[in-house]
Design an enzyme around this catalytic site. Sequence first.
Site, PDB file in Angstrom:
ATOM      1  N   HIS A  94       0.842  -1.199   0.000  1.00  0.00           N
ATOM      2  CA  HIS A  94       0.000   0.000   0.000  1.00  0.00           C
ATOM      3  C   HIS A  94       0.879   1.253   0.000  1.00  0.00           C
ATOM      4  CE1 HIS A  94      -2.823   3.039   1.533  1.00  0.00           C
ATOM      5  NE2 HIS A  94      -3.788   2.242   1.117  1.00  0.00           N
TER       6      HIS A  94
ATOM      7  N   GLU B 205      -2.817   2.615  -7.468  1.00  0.00           N
ATOM      8  CA  GLU B 205      -3.139   3.472  -6.336  1.00  0.00           C
ATOM      9  C   GLU B 205      -2.204   4.686  -6.325  1.00  0.00           C
ATOM     10  OE1 GLU B 205      -3.595   2.624  -1.592  1.00  0.00           O
ATOM     11  OE2 GLU B 205      -1.715   2.198  -2.593  1.00  0.00           O
TER      12      GLU B 205
END
Length: 241
Positions: free
Chosen positions: A84, A156
């Site tokens: 992430h 992302e």
Amino acid sequence: MNLSVKEAVDFLHQLSGKLPDPSDTETAIAASPLFLESMVENSDDLPLIIAAENCFYEDTGAYTGETSPLALAKMGVTHVIIGHSERRKYFKETDDIINKKVHAVFRNGLTPIVCCDETMSRRESPDRISWVVSQVTNALKGVTEEQARSIIVAYEPSWAIGSGNIASASEAEEGCYLIRQTIADLYSDDLANDVRVLYGGSVNDENAADILDQNDIDGVLAGGASLKPESFLNLANFLKK
């Protein structure tokens, strides 16, 4: 780092009978390791995947504060987010660390959700394409074709996370298309078509429909917009046309 265990379980109870048919849409919640056991126990009657936000690349050992992928698997967790943007930014996770984690997740029979980041400075530079490609390529080093077929990849861009600089549907599609083409180059077109590619970055229930209408976007990875049951359900029930 949101909610408490009780609030997380209450959240699940508010989803009962309102989630989409899993044969149409896979729905998952990734949560803190503090909550996962309680969430697994309280989601038996829900068409819902319980995922971890992160794990370590070793199963056991003297790694104080880390989360064992072996323990996650035994707990009933099935998916783990790897790489992430916040892990890369705040905890300095490198492509090598992320690749080790991907192998650890597969070793324990779990499914990795691999995130690929793109900062604003990278987006505005000539090497932004090689930047995204290298993250995918490095994350999948040593991953077999059989393993790769089950992987989930999320585009992302950190410049679009909580910044107000929301990516347009075409920008989101561009990144996801690039990821899919990279997987095709590494393996095959057939495999790349099977891999699920998600978009994450200021996704909410107002812009999700346009994002999900893009050819190479199979789903979304939502952050702040998923903290309330109402908006979470709105996102979960957007079916791709």
